[in-house]
Design an enzyme around this catalytic site. Structure first.
Site, PDB file in Angstrom:
ATOM      1  N   TYR A 183       5.764   9.382 -10.529  1.00 31.04           N
ATOM      2  CA  TYR A 183       4.391   9.732 -10.524  1.00 31.04           C
ATOM      3  C   TYR A 183       4.020   9.862 -12.199  1.00 31.04           C
ATOM      4  CZ  TYR A 183       4.981  11.212  -5.708  1.00 31.04           C
ATOM      5  OH  TYR A 183       5.564  11.105  -4.479  1.00 31.04           O
ATOM      6  N   HIS A 190      13.661   8.509  -2.900  1.00 34.68           N
ATOM      7  CA  HIS A 190      12.225   8.440  -2.949  1.00 34.68           C
ATOM      8  C   HIS A 190      12.011   7.372  -1.653  1.00 34.68           C
ATOM      9  CE1 HIS A 190       8.365   8.872  -5.183  1.00 34.68           C
ATOM     10  NE2 HIS A 190       8.064   8.550  -3.989  1.00 34.68           N
TER      11      HIS A 190
HETATM   12  P1  NDP Z   1      -3.483  13.029   0.201  1.00 37.83           P
HETATM   13  O1  NDP Z   1      -3.510  12.568   1.283  1.00 37.83           O
HETATM   14  O2  NDP Z   1      -3.003  14.381  -0.463  1.00 37.83           O
HETATM   15  O3  NDP Z   1      -4.849  12.803  -0.346  1.00 37.83           O
HETATM   16  C1  NDP Z   1      -5.404  13.079  -1.827  1.00 37.83           C
HETATM   17  C2  NDP Z   1      -6.752  12.705  -1.860  1.00 37.83           C
HETATM   18  O4  NDP Z   1      -7.532  13.697  -1.013  1.00 37.83           O
HETATM   19  C3  NDP Z   1      -7.465  12.994  -3.223  1.00 37.83           C
HETATM   20  O5  NDP Z   1      -8.313  11.698  -3.304  1.00 37.83           O
HETATM   21  C4  NDP Z   1      -8.272  14.173  -3.365  1.00 37.83           C
HETATM   22  O6  NDP Z   1      -9.437  14.337  -4.107  1.00 37.83           O
HETATM   23  C5  NDP Z   1      -8.620  14.168  -1.813  1.00 37.83           C
HETATM   24  N1  NDP Z   1      -8.779  15.714  -1.259  1.00 37.83           N
HETATM   25  C6  NDP Z   1      -7.990  16.516  -1.489  1.00 37.83           C
HETATM   26  N2  NDP Z   1      -8.420  17.908  -0.786  1.00 37.83           N
HETATM   27  C7  NDP Z   1      -9.700  17.488  -0.479  1.00 37.83           C
HETATM   28  C8  NDP Z   1     -10.513  18.105   0.290  1.00 37.83           C
HETATM   29  N3  NDP Z   1     -10.585  19.670   0.522  1.00 37.83           N
HETATM   30  N4  NDP Z   1     -11.917  17.588   0.524  1.00 37.83           N
HETATM   31  C9  NDP Z   1     -11.988  16.427   0.065  1.00 37.83           C
HETATM   32  N5  NDP Z   1     -11.046  15.408  -0.460  1.00 37.83           N
HETATM   33  C10 NDP Z   1      -9.785  16.090  -0.732  1.00 37.83           C
HETATM   34  O7  NDP Z   1      -2.742  12.120  -0.979  1.00 37.83           O
HETATM   35  P2  NDP Z   1      -1.283  11.488  -1.815  1.00 37.83           P
HETATM   36  O8  NDP Z   1      -1.271  10.177  -1.354  1.00 37.83           O
HETATM   37  O9  NDP Z   1      -1.490  12.035  -3.116  1.00 37.83           O
HETATM   38  O10 NDP Z   1      -0.235  12.358  -0.879  1.00 37.83           O
HETATM   39  C11 NDP Z   1       0.228  13.775  -1.131  1.00 37.83           C
HETATM   40  C12 NDP Z   1       1.488  13.968  -2.098  1.00 37.83           C
HETATM   41  O11 NDP Z   1       2.553  13.255  -1.381  1.00 37.83           O
HETATM   42  C13 NDP Z   1       1.626  13.020  -3.205  1.00 37.83           C
HETATM   43  O12 NDP Z   1       1.009  13.468  -4.483  1.00 37.83           O
HETATM   44  C14 NDP Z   1       3.038  13.206  -3.623  1.00 37.83           C
HETATM   45  O13 NDP Z   1       3.305  14.148  -3.840  1.00 37.83           O
HETATM   46  C15 NDP Z   1       3.429  12.841  -2.204  1.00 37.83           C
HETATM   47  N6  NDP Z   1       3.549  11.323  -1.772  1.00 37.83           N
HETATM   48  C16 NDP Z   1       5.080  11.062  -1.415  1.00 37.83           C
HETATM   49  C17 NDP Z   1       5.308   9.612  -1.180  1.00 37.83           C
HETATM   50  C18 NDP Z   1       6.844   9.052  -0.901  1.00 37.83           C
HETATM   51  O14 NDP Z   1       6.951   8.038  -0.739  1.00 37.83           O
HETATM   52  N7  NDP Z   1       7.685  10.156  -0.717  1.00 37.83           N
HETATM   53  C19 NDP Z   1       4.304   8.583  -1.154  1.00 37.83           C
HETATM   54  C20 NDP Z   1       2.853   9.172  -1.396  1.00 37.83           C
HETATM   55  C21 NDP Z   1       2.687  10.549  -1.632  1.00 37.83           C
HETATM   56  P3  NDP Z   1      -9.554  15.232  -5.558  1.00 37.83           P
HETATM   57  O15 NDP Z   1      -8.277  14.919  -6.378  1.00 37.83           O
HETATM   58  O16 NDP Z   1     -10.723  14.909  -6.128  1.00 37.83           O
HETATM   59  O17 NDP Z   1      -9.543  16.507  -4.741  1.00 37.83           O
END
Ligand code: NDP
Length: 324
Positions: free
Chosen positions: A70, A130
């Protein structure tokens, strides 16, 4: 009562919330809500650091889900260092995860050392493989190329690689150093988990997978549960733009419980005893925290049904085919 004897014992201190924990093998407590950190910083590192501080100081997050891939670990390290120095936080009260990317499949300790250095800590509570993949090793002036590609932009796989080598090496590091408290995997399918268990005689502490109402992963979650593996849900909101929060059923349920759509998703995952890793870079949003409710079993069932028949992935669809 010996809580550590049952990894699925979920401890809700003072009701469901940020302090709810599950037990990993060996008795390590994992908070059921962790902050995702896959943030494309671009020119906005201050926004990321503000959000992380809000999560740790205002919203009671005690669990951070990081990864070498990341490129946010040095920002996390800066924030942690500052909060530790000012005695606003104690390392021992935090649960910090990082992950080894497939380009380090054969030398994960190098990646681990980068992560510990950047995070400015000397151990991880959980270190995760990962992806079950082995990329070719290509070094450049910035370090290791994360995804080496061929002329058709396909990832270059190391033909001598075996994803179980990485997992075994992580176990060795855990057993011979104090750098890791627990070892987990991510993006493993049922056959891959079965192979891992058969060939290593161990179980991973967690399997972190994409999981949300459109991809409820019912079979995988059941398999993990019956084998003592904690499931962690990544992209619980459907990733960028949070499309899951726009699903009509989720909005209707939120109105009927008088909460926000995001609260329905968090409570849905907690009710299924799944660790959830939502991400937000919006400090004001994070400060609001979540509302914890007693979601009815019938509503959990309705949410499960949204994606049970035709599941939908938001992340790395191509790589997911390796697993399907
Ligand atoms: P999420 O599913 O957590 O969604 C993130 C999005 O949701 C952002 O655009 C954020 O916008 C928005 N959001 C968050 N809270 C709200 C709310 N209350 N209302 C409206 N919009 C909201 O995304 P990720 O794909 O980042 O997944 C979460 C985590 O999982 C990652 O950050 C990572 O740590 C992990 N991950 C692991 C992977 C793997 O292969 N092991 C792959 C992908 C992710 P804003 O920032 O503007 O709030």
């Amino acid at each position: 009562m010996n809580l550590s004897s049952d990894p699925f014992q979920v401890l809700m201190k003072g009701g469901v919330g940020f302090s709810s924990v599950a037990f990993l093998p060996g008795g390590v407590q994992i908070p059921l809500i962790g902050l995702g950190t896959a943030f494309k910083a671009g020119g906005r590192p201050e926004e990321f650091k503000r959000a992380l501080k809000a999560a740790l100081l205002d919203a009671d997050y005690r669990h951070i889900d990081a990864a070498w891939y990341y490129k946010t670990e040095s920002m996390i390290g800066e924030v942690l260092d500052d909060l530790f120095l000012k005695k606003k936080l104690d390392r021992r009260n935090l649960f910090i995860t990082s992950k080894v990317w497939p380009c380090f499949w054969n030398d994960p300790e190098i990646s681990l050392n980068h992560s510990l250095h950047d995070l400015r800590i000397d151990y991880l509570d959980l270190y995760i493989q990962h992806w079950p993949a082995c990329f070719a090793k290509v070094d450049d002036e910035f370090g290791r190329v994360a995804v080496p590609t061929d002329s058709r932009k396909n990832a270059v796989i190391d033909p001598s690689g075996d994803y179980l080598v990485t997992y075994r090496k992580l176990l060795d590091i855990k057993n011979s150093t104090g750098k890791i408290k627990a070892v987990g995997v991510s993006n493993y399918s049922i056959p891959m988990l079965q192979r891992l268990m058969d060939e290593t005689g161990t179980i991973p502490a967690v399997n972190q997978v994409e999981l949300h109402p459109y991809l409820p992963q019912l079979e995988l979650a059941e398999f993990c549960k019956s084998n003592g593996i904690i499931v962690e849900a990544y992209s619980p909101l459907g990733s960028l733009g949070a499309p899951i929060l726009k699903i009509p059923l989720i909005k209707e349920m939120a109105a009927s419980y008088n909460v926000m759509p995001v609260d329905i998703i968090i409570n849905y995952l907690l009710k299924r005893e799944i660790v959830c890793l939502p991400r937000s870079s919006n400090a004001e949003r994070i400060k609001k925290g979540f509302t914890f409710i007693d979601l009815k079993d019938a509503d959990v069932e309705k949410i499960n049904n949204l994606g049970a028949k035709s599941p939908k992935r938001y992340i790395d669809k191509i790589w997911a085919y390796w697993n399907d």
